[in-house]
Scaffold this motif. Structure first.
Motif, PDB file in Angstrom:
ATOM      1  N   SER A 197       3.907   4.692  -0.107  1.00 44.42           N
ATOM      2  CA  SER A 197       5.286   4.597   0.352  1.00 44.42           C
ATOM      3  C   SER A 197       5.393   3.674   1.562  1.00 44.42           C
ATOM      4  O   SER A 197       4.558   3.731   2.469  1.00 44.42           O
ATOM      5  CB  SER A 197       5.821   5.982   0.719  1.00 44.42           C
ATOM      6  N   GLY A 198       6.421   2.847   1.582  1.00 45.79           N
ATOM      7  CA  GLY A 198       6.668   1.955   2.708  1.00 45.79           C
ATOM      8  C   GLY A 198       5.971   0.616   2.616  1.00 45.79           C
ATOM      9  O   GLY A 198       6.338  -0.320   3.329  1.00 45.79           O
ATOM     10  N   ALA A 199       4.982   0.520   1.762  1.00 40.22           N
ATOM     11  CA  ALA A 199       4.225  -0.737   1.651  1.00 40.22           C
ATOM     12  C   ALA A 199       4.910  -1.679   0.680  1.00 40.22           C
ATOM     13  O   ALA A 199       5.612  -1.266  -0.242  1.00 40.22           O
ATOM     14  CB  ALA A 199       2.803  -0.456   1.186  1.00 40.22           C
ATOM     15  N   GLY A 259       4.635   0.867  -2.497  1.00 34.86           N
ATOM     16  CA  GLY A 259       5.893   1.573  -2.646  1.00 34.86           C
ATOM     17  C   GLY A 259       5.716   2.935  -3.278  1.00 34.86           C
ATOM     18  O   GLY A 259       4.707   3.226  -3.922  1.00 34.86           O
ATOM     19  N   SER A 260       6.698   3.791  -3.099  1.00 35.03           N
ATOM     20  CA  SER A 260       6.650   5.147  -3.640  1.00 35.03           C
ATOM     21  C   SER A 260       6.668   5.113  -5.165  1.00 35.03           C
ATOM     22  O   SER A 260       6.982   4.087  -5.781  1.00 35.03           O
ATOM     23  CB  SER A 260       7.843   5.959  -3.132  1.00 35.03           C
ATOM     24  N   ALA A 261       6.377   6.272  -5.764  1.00 38.32           N
ATOM     25  CA  ALA A 261       6.324   6.353  -7.221  1.00 38.32           C
ATOM     26  C   ALA A 261       7.667   6.005  -7.858  1.00 38.32           C
ATOM     27  O   ALA A 261       7.727   5.504  -8.979  1.00 38.32           O
ATOM     28  CB  ALA A 261       5.880   7.742  -7.644  1.00 38.32           C
ATOM     29  N   ALA A 262       8.762   6.258  -7.131  1.00 40.15           N
ATOM     30  CA  ALA A 262      10.093   5.997  -7.670  1.00 40.15           C
ATOM     31  C   ALA A 262      10.488   4.529  -7.558  1.00 40.15           C
ATOM     32  O   ALA A 262      11.445   4.082  -8.203  1.00 40.15           O
ATOM     33  CB  ALA A 262      11.125   6.858  -6.950  1.00 40.15           C
ATOM     34  N   THR A 263       9.761   3.773  -6.732  1.00 39.04           N
ATOM     35  CA  THR A 263      10.075   2.364  -6.541  1.00 39.04           C
ATOM     36  C   THR A 263       9.587   1.548  -7.730  1.00 39.04           C
ATOM     37  O   THR A 263       8.419   1.622  -8.090  1.00 39.04           O
ATOM     38  CB  THR A 263       9.399   1.831  -5.258  1.00 39.04           C
ATOM     39  N   GLN A 264      10.488   0.781  -8.336  1.00 43.48           N
ATOM     40  CA  GLN A 264      10.133  -0.054  -9.483  1.00 43.48           C
ATOM     41  C   GLN A 264       9.311   0.737 -10.507  1.00 43.48           C
ATOM     42  O   GLN A 264       8.196   0.361 -10.879  1.00 43.48           O
ATOM     43  CB  GLN A 264       9.363  -1.292  -9.033  1.00 43.48           C
ATOM     44  N   ALA A 265       9.892   1.822 -10.965  1.00 39.35           N
ATOM     45  CA  ALA A 265       9.173   2.752 -11.842  1.00 39.35           C
ATOM     46  C   ALA A 265       8.658   2.091 -13.116  1.00 39.35           C
ATOM     47  O   ALA A 265       7.572   2.418 -13.597  1.00 39.35           O
ATOM     48  CB  ALA A 265      10.091   3.934 -12.183  1.00 39.35           C
ATOM     49  N   ARG A 266       9.427   1.154 -13.670  1.00 36.92           N
ATOM     50  CA  ARG A 266       8.979   0.499 -14.906  1.00 36.92           C
ATOM     51  C   ARG A 266       7.733  -0.329 -14.676  1.00 36.92           C
ATOM     52  O   ARG A 266       6.808  -0.330 -15.491  1.00 36.92           O
ATOM     53  CB  ARG A 266      10.102  -0.382 -15.457  1.00 36.92           C
ATOM     54  N   LEU A 267       7.704  -1.052 -13.562  1.00 34.56           N
ATOM     55  CA  LEU A 267       6.521  -1.852 -13.231  1.00 34.56           C
ATOM     56  C   LEU A 267       5.329  -0.948 -12.981  1.00 34.56           C
ATOM     57  O   LEU A 267       4.220  -1.212 -13.480  1.00 34.56           O
ATOM     58  CB  LEU A 267       6.795  -2.713 -12.005  1.00 34.56           C
TER      59      LEU A 267
END
Length: 277
Positions: free
Chosen positions: A248-250, A220-228
């Protein structure tokens, strides 16, 4: 391969060269087939790799309990010895194998050239309330799955979610076959129950040394689930030769598939380039 009265199944790939061996450690409920795409891509670049089924998983015989990080590291060391692989390795781990890396690498520091963490967890995630809650919920669910594995309910489940990676050919068939196995399910669940124990062993061994190259590849992109992701990238941030790529996209599974596996190979190449191999 016989490692002392029980067998561990290994799948080597790539040309026989004197270049370092890429050791591929699967995540929870995984098996050697998970790495089929990555192994194909590595072989195309002239790199040797080794995936394997941990004790009780896939086609490997069960091992003594508890199935924690130290037991898993000892089995891998025995397997490498039986294969005559005493040379340098790059340890590459997916998901829960991030815990196992923290146990195996300090025990084998003289031959580990670097580490590649693929959407992996770290022992320190148990210190973060939200992450710890998710981990313990997963452990609770897997405890039930393991307890009921003998009734055969995983067979129909494997037809639906047995291969979320997107494998092809024999690897796809094997992944589904293994996922539906009661023995595999029972021992995979046992590993998950030992998550806190393995985390503790990793913390006791200490963080990866700063001079060790560490590549972190996340889904996923850097913004996806940023805390994780902030937790996942810590090993690379603490390394003097860190590398991070957010794909991104994965997602967590298909990151190992054809569409998204190239960044994993890039992470491995980063380690090899850093150490001049």
């Amino acid at each position: 391969m016989d490692i002392g009265g029980r067998r561990i199944r290994a799948t080597p790939a790539g040309p026989q060269t004197d270049r370092p061996l890429i050791v591929l450690e699967c995540g929870a409920f995984g098996c050697a087939a998970d790495w089929a795409v990555v192994q194909e891509k590595l072989a195309a670049k002239g790199l040797r790799s080794l995936a394997y089924d941990r004790a009780g998983l896939g086609y490997s015989d069960p091992g003594p309990e508890p199935r924690d990080g130290r037991a898993i590291a000892a089995d891998l060391e025995a397997l490498l010895a039986q294969l005559g692989e005493g040379g340098p390795v790059v340890y590459t781990g997916h998901s829960m194998a991030g815990l196992m890396a923290r146990v195996f690498v300090p025990r084998n520091r003289e031959r580990v050239l670097g580490v590649v963490l693929v959407d992996a967890v770290t022992p320190e995630m148990l210190d973060v309330r939200r992450a710890a809650a998710g981990i313990h919920a997963y452990r609770g669910a897997m405890k039930l799955v393991g307890a009921w594995s003998g009734v055969g309910f995983m067979r129909p489940v494997s037809l639906v979610i047995g291969d979320l990676i997107g494998l092809e050919g024999e690897a796809r068939k094997e992944k589904r076959r293994v996922y539906g196995s009661a023995v595999h399910t029972r021992w995979a669940a046992e590993e998950v129950q030992n998550w806190p124990r393995t985390s503790g062993q990793g913390r006791e061994a200490g963080r990866l040394p700063p001079e060790l190259p560490v590549a972190v590849v996340t889904a996923g992109s850097a913004a996806t689930q940023a805390r994780l992701k902030a937790l996942q990238v810590v090993p690379a941030e603490l390394s003097q030769h860190g590398y991070v790529e957010h794909v991104s996209g994965a997602n967590h599974a298909n990151l190992l598939g054809k569409a998204f596996a190239d960044p994993i190979v890039t992470g491995i190449e980063h380690v090899l380039t850093t150490v001049g191999r």
